[in-house]
Design a protein around this motif. Structure first.
Motif, PDB file in Angstrom:
ATOM      1  N   VAL A  65       0.865  -1.185   0.000  1.00 18.29           N
ATOM      2  CA  VAL A  65       0.000   0.000   0.000  1.00 18.29           C
ATOM      3  C   VAL A  65       0.896   1.228   0.000  1.00 18.29           C
ATOM      4  N   ALA A  66       0.522   2.219  -0.796  1.00 16.33           N
ATOM      5  CA  ALA A  66       1.296   3.460  -0.839  1.00 16.33           C
ATOM      6  C   ALA A  66       0.445   4.520  -1.509  1.00 16.33           C
ATOM      7  N   PRO A  67       0.687   5.796  -1.198  1.00 15.49           N
ATOM      8  CA  PRO A  67       0.003   6.850  -1.943  1.00 15.49           C
ATOM      9  C   PRO A  67       0.381   6.764  -3.414  1.00 15.49           C
ATOM     10  N   ARG A  68      -0.549   7.159  -4.262  1.00 10.81           N
ATOM     11  CA  ARG A  68      -0.385   6.971  -5.691  1.00 10.81           C
ATOM     12  C   ARG A  68       0.917   7.554  -6.240  1.00 10.81           C
ATOM     13  N   ALA A  69       1.250   8.749  -5.807  1.00 11.57           N
ATOM     14  CA  ALA A  69       2.439   9.407  -6.350  1.00 11.57           C
ATOM     15  C   ALA A  69       3.699   8.613  -6.003  1.00 11.57           C
ATOM     16  N   VAL A  70       3.766   8.120  -4.756  1.00 11.47           N
ATOM     17  CA  VAL A  70       4.933   7.341  -4.322  1.00 11.47           C
ATOM     18  C   VAL A  70       5.025   6.052  -5.132  1.00 11.47           C
ATOM     19  N   ALA A  71       3.873   5.393  -5.294  1.00  8.98           N
ATOM     20  CA  ALA A  71       3.850   4.140  -6.044  1.00  8.98           C
ATOM     21  C   ALA A  71       4.294   4.366  -7.481  1.00  8.98           C
ATOM     22  N   GLU A  72       3.870   5.485  -8.057  1.00 16.13           N
ATOM     23  CA  GLU A  72       4.263   5.752  -9.443  1.00 16.13           C
ATOM     24  C   GLU A  72       5.755   6.031  -9.544  1.00 16.13           C
ATOM     25  N   ALA A  73       6.321   6.649  -8.505  1.00 16.39           N
ATOM     26  CA  ALA A  73       7.768   6.899  -8.509  1.00 16.39           C
ATOM     27  C   ALA A  73       8.529   5.572  -8.453  1.00 16.39           C
ATOM     28  N   VAL A  74       8.037   4.636  -7.612  1.00 18.32           N
ATOM     29  CA  VAL A  74       8.679   3.319  -7.543  1.00 18.32           C
ATOM     30  C   VAL A  74       8.564   2.622  -8.892  1.00 18.32           C
ATOM     31  N   LEU A  75       7.375   2.726  -9.488  1.00 21.08           N
ATOM     32  CA  LEU A  75       7.136   2.066 -10.770  1.00 21.08           C
ATOM     33  C   LEU A  75       8.096   2.577 -11.842  1.00 21.08           C
ATOM     34  N   ALA A  76       8.381   3.881 -11.785  1.00 23.57           N
ATOM     35  CA  ALA A  76       9.295   4.448 -12.783  1.00 23.57           C
ATOM     36  C   ALA A  76      10.697   3.860 -12.628  1.00 23.57           C
ATOM     37  N   ARG A  77      11.072   3.447 -11.393  1.00 26.77           N
ATOM     38  CA  ARG A  77      12.373   2.822 -11.214  1.00 26.77           C
ATOM     39  C   ARG A  77      12.359   1.366 -11.673  1.00 26.77           C
ATOM     40  N   VAL A  78      11.191   0.707 -11.526  1.00 28.19           N
ATOM     41  CA  VAL A  78      11.089  -0.709 -11.903  1.00 28.19           C
ATOM     42  C   VAL A  78      11.097  -0.867 -13.416  1.00 28.19           C
ATOM     43  N   LEU A  79      10.309  -0.027 -14.092  1.00 29.35           N
ATOM     44  CA  LEU A  79      10.287  -0.060 -15.553  1.00 29.35           C
ATOM     45  C   LEU A  79      10.942   1.224 -16.021  1.00 29.35           C
ATOM     46  N   PRO A  80      12.244   1.209 -16.272  1.00 26.57           N
ATOM     47  CA  PRO A  80      12.930   2.455 -16.612  1.00 26.57           C
ATOM     48  C   PRO A  80      12.328   3.081 -17.866  1.00 26.57           C
ATOM     49  N   GLY A  81      12.109   4.362 -17.794  1.00 23.11           N
ATOM     50  CA  GLY A  81      11.583   5.081 -18.949  1.00 23.11           C
ATOM     51  C   GLY A  81      10.078   5.060 -19.060  1.00 23.11           C
ATOM     52  N   ALA A  82       9.426   4.195 -18.256  1.00 23.35           N
ATOM     53  CA  ALA A  82       7.975   4.097 -18.370  1.00 23.35           C
ATOM     54  C   ALA A  82       7.319   4.936 -17.286  1.00 23.35           C
ATOM     55  N   SER A  83       6.130   5.410 -17.585  1.00 22.48           N
ATOM     56  CA  SER A  83       5.351   6.084 -16.561  1.00 22.48           C
ATOM     57  C   SER A  83       3.911   5.622 -16.729  1.00 22.48           C
ATOM     58  N   VAL A  84       3.106   5.871 -15.724  1.00 18.74           N
ATOM     59  CA  VAL A  84       1.706   5.473 -15.819  1.00 18.74           C
ATOM     60  C   VAL A  84       1.027   6.405 -16.819  1.00 18.74           C
TER      61      VAL A  84
END
Lengths: 167, 481
Positions: free
Chosen positions: B346-365
């Motif tokens: 669980v995480a606030p959306r903005a934080v989760a999206e920041a993590v996601l950007a590190r997991v999939l480099p170059g990708a964003s939601v």
């Protein structure tokens, strides 16, 4: 890198050249249908005919009518199957009511399998199946001429090696 | 006639593991027994000029991990058939009991000792080799550049004993291929070494590289985790079911056994979905290191997972209905061959999206998701509104669900095949579904697209997934491209 366009066909690489299945496949399927319809018709005719009265033997018509319908459906289904080798991927299109079109890039192929059962061999047929790392990829081409199946297998293997990309 | 052909070059493709009865190392028989050091290490005299392969044994507490198994079998039998168990117990005399113990305990001990003695592991430049088995020899060679994730887990009892399990996830590995148990220090050192070798460090330096420095991206506070579980419908649903169903059954049947048989599994589910989840997701920490993503979690059983760069096949952002007003999301990920599927509980959306950007480099939601045509309501009433799709440069993103929204993102490079399906009713309304298959066995589906658009999508996606590979990092992530 090799362009991978089809040799000898002269077709441009981006125009898929569709190939169809052997008519032998339709014959095998119809033969199986006829055999099973026969078995069911005899069973459906004999059992009620013996136990409930001769008029009930008309039940045998039911499997026969079904078989007659399926006879035509099989042809439509057989016609709907086609495949094309493009420069970088394999296309398989099939189905009449439930249509499905599959695209598998050559680089993703993990395994190519050629199988041929006893009945298929009798009619000179073979099946080519492609496996990728995804279990959901259902890329099977039944009813190929064994020579064509071997050619396809060798070509897919060769292209898969050239473009191999793993997971 | 059946013939199987591998469509892969020598040593290429997924099977990252070779199995056999012999390990194929030359000079296996002439092991340098003179050089047996104190910790049971053995040096294999390999090819001259190459560093010898050091074979190591597991931690000596390993045999004890199966000690509970015979007891569990006995207990299971006693519970399953209490009357027969009592009869058998009554017939046993003291001498019989003593005799049985005198035979069974040494036999079990000997078996445990031998299975430990005959289990070896070794790290070579390219492989982790596990050699085990007393009667049936089994050798697993796990190729390091095929590694999808490395897990170090410390169950509660193992933590007490100061040991840990290490497991390398490669497509096709099973439970037999985990190293259980190693001492904690050794497990950590081995993980660092395996990752260094898998990353492509030179063999001489791989042992000295050590743990890659990690910096914490996100830590889930216990309070937030507890709140998120309170706001999850499944928790309440299972709790209500566990309370209501047995009560109703009691009112109607008044049979204790029926009530117990239904209540126990329901209570178990309720416990697992509330307390169980809190315990496993406690102190969830996601960190980033050059060796990839680190996930550390757990209250009683601690688990430490490392996912090297470029191994993530799919990422899902899940938004349950009740979380939406707090702006929370859950992020799930799929890695081929790995069990864990949660990235951020669980995480606030903005934080989760920041993590996601590190997991999939170059990708964003993707911000704007295109809805499905209005006529889709004839195919899927009400829920048709939930289906959305966006295709951006790096990812294919499809959303589904109305109350609990799931947005799945697939990097184009991870697409294994693309399929278009259309049923008769969908054809009547000019709609079609596009499926994108990934290597983790998951399929992401963009449902109810306009048929013409779906056809274009199929062609374009095949092209994108083919070319998407070019920018992907190499398997050995520390080597130059």
């Amino acid at each position: 890198m090799e362009t991978g366009s089809l040799d000898g066909t002269g077709a441009p690489a981006d125009q898929p050249v569709w190939r169809r299945l052997e008519p032998g496949l339709l014959r095998v399927r119809r033969l199986l249908l006829a055999v099973w319809a026969g078995v069911f018709a005899v069973a459906a005719g004999l059992l009620p005919g013996l136990f409930a009265g001769p008029a009930w033997a008309a039940c045998a018509l039911l499997p026969l009518v079904c078989a007659a319908t399926c006879w035509r459906l099989l042809e439509r289904n057989w016609r709907s199957w086609r495949y094309a080798e493009r420069a970088d991927d394999l296309l398989i299109s099939r189905g009449v009511l439930w249509r499905e079109e599959t695209v598998v890039p050559y680089g993703r192929m993990q395994l190519v399998e050629v199988t041929s059962g006893p009945l298929e061999r009798r009619f000179g047929l073979a099946t080519v199946q492609l496996h990728t790392a995804a279990a959901a990829t259902d890329a099977t081409i039944p009813g190929l001429d064994p020579a064509e199946a071997e050619r396809l297998r060798d070509r897919l293997t060769e292209l898969g090696e050239a473009r191999s990309a793993g997971l | 006639m059946t013939s199987r052909e591998r469509a892969e070059g020598p040593g290429d493709g997924i099977p990252g593991r070779a199995e056999g009865t012999g390990d194929g190392t030359p000079g296996r028989g002439e092991r340098a027994d003179a050089g047996v050091p104190e910790r049971g290490e053995r040096a294999d005299v390999g090819v001259p000029g190459r560093a010898p392969v050091i074979e190591r044994r597991l931690h000596p507490v390993t045999p004890l991990r199966r000690a509970w198994a015979p007891l569990a079998v006995l207990a299971g039998w006693a519970v399953h058939d209490p009357n027969a168990a009592q009869e058998q117990l009554a017939r046993l005399t003291d001498t019989m009991l003593l005799l049985g113990i005198a035979v069974l305990v040494p036999a079990a001990g000997l078996y445990g000792f031998l299975s430990w003695w005959f289990t070896h592991y070794a790290v070579t430049d390219t492989e982790l080799r596990i050699r085990t088995g007393l009667l049936f020899r089994r050798t697993a060679h796990i190729r390091l550049e095929r590694v999808q994730a490395v897990d170090v887990s410390r169950p509660l009892l193992a933590r007490v004993a100061g040991v840990a399990k290490l497991r390398i996830d490669v497509v096709g590995t099973d439970d037999k291929d985990e190293l259980a148990f190693l001492s904690e220090r050794e497990a950590r050192a081995l993980r660092a070494e395996l990752l260094a070798r898998a990353a492509g460090f030179a063999p001489e330096t791989a042992r000295e590289v050590g743990e890659a420095p990690a910096h914490v991206l996100l830590r889930v506070p216990p309070r937030e985790l507890a709140r998120s579980l309170v706001l999850t419908g499944a928790t309440w649903g299972s709790l209500c079911a566990a309370l209501v169903v047995p009560t109703l059954l009691w009112l109607f049947t008044e049979n204790v056994w029926t009530v117990l048989v239904t209540a126990l599994p329901l209570l178990g589910t309720a416990g697992a979905s509330s307390v169980g989840r809190f315990v496993t997701e406690f102190d969830w920490t996601v960190s980033e290191s050059p060796d990839g993503l680190r996930i550390d979690r757990g209250l009683l059983d601690r688990a430490h997972e490392t996912v090297p760069p470029g191994r993530v096949q799919t990422v899902r952002i899940v938004e349950p209905l009740l979380w939406r007003w707090r702006g929370w999301v859950r992020v799930e990920l799929d890695v081929a061959g790995s069990d864990n599927s949660v990235l951020v509980p669980v995480a606030p959306r903005a934080v989760a999206e920041a993590v996601l950007a590190r997991v999939l480099p170059g990708a964003s939601v993707p911000a704007g998701l295109s809805p499905v045509p209005r006529r889709a309501r004839w195919c899927v009433p009400v829920w048709w509104r939930g289906h959305r799709l966006a295709v951006t440069g790096p990812v294919f993103a499809a959303r589904s669900g109305l109350l609990c929204r799931r947005l799945s993102l697939v990097p184009h490079a991870k697409v294994q095949s693309v399929r278009l399906t259309q049923g008769p009713w969908e054809r009547r309304w000019g709609l079609a579904d596009v499926h994108v298959d990934t290597g983790a066995g998951k399929t992401v589906t963009a449902r109810l697209r306009d048929a013409g658009e779906a056809g274009r999508l199929l062609a374009e996606q095949a092209e994108r997934s083919r070319t998407g590979r070019r920018d992907a990092p190499p398997d050995r992530w520390m080597t130059a491209r």
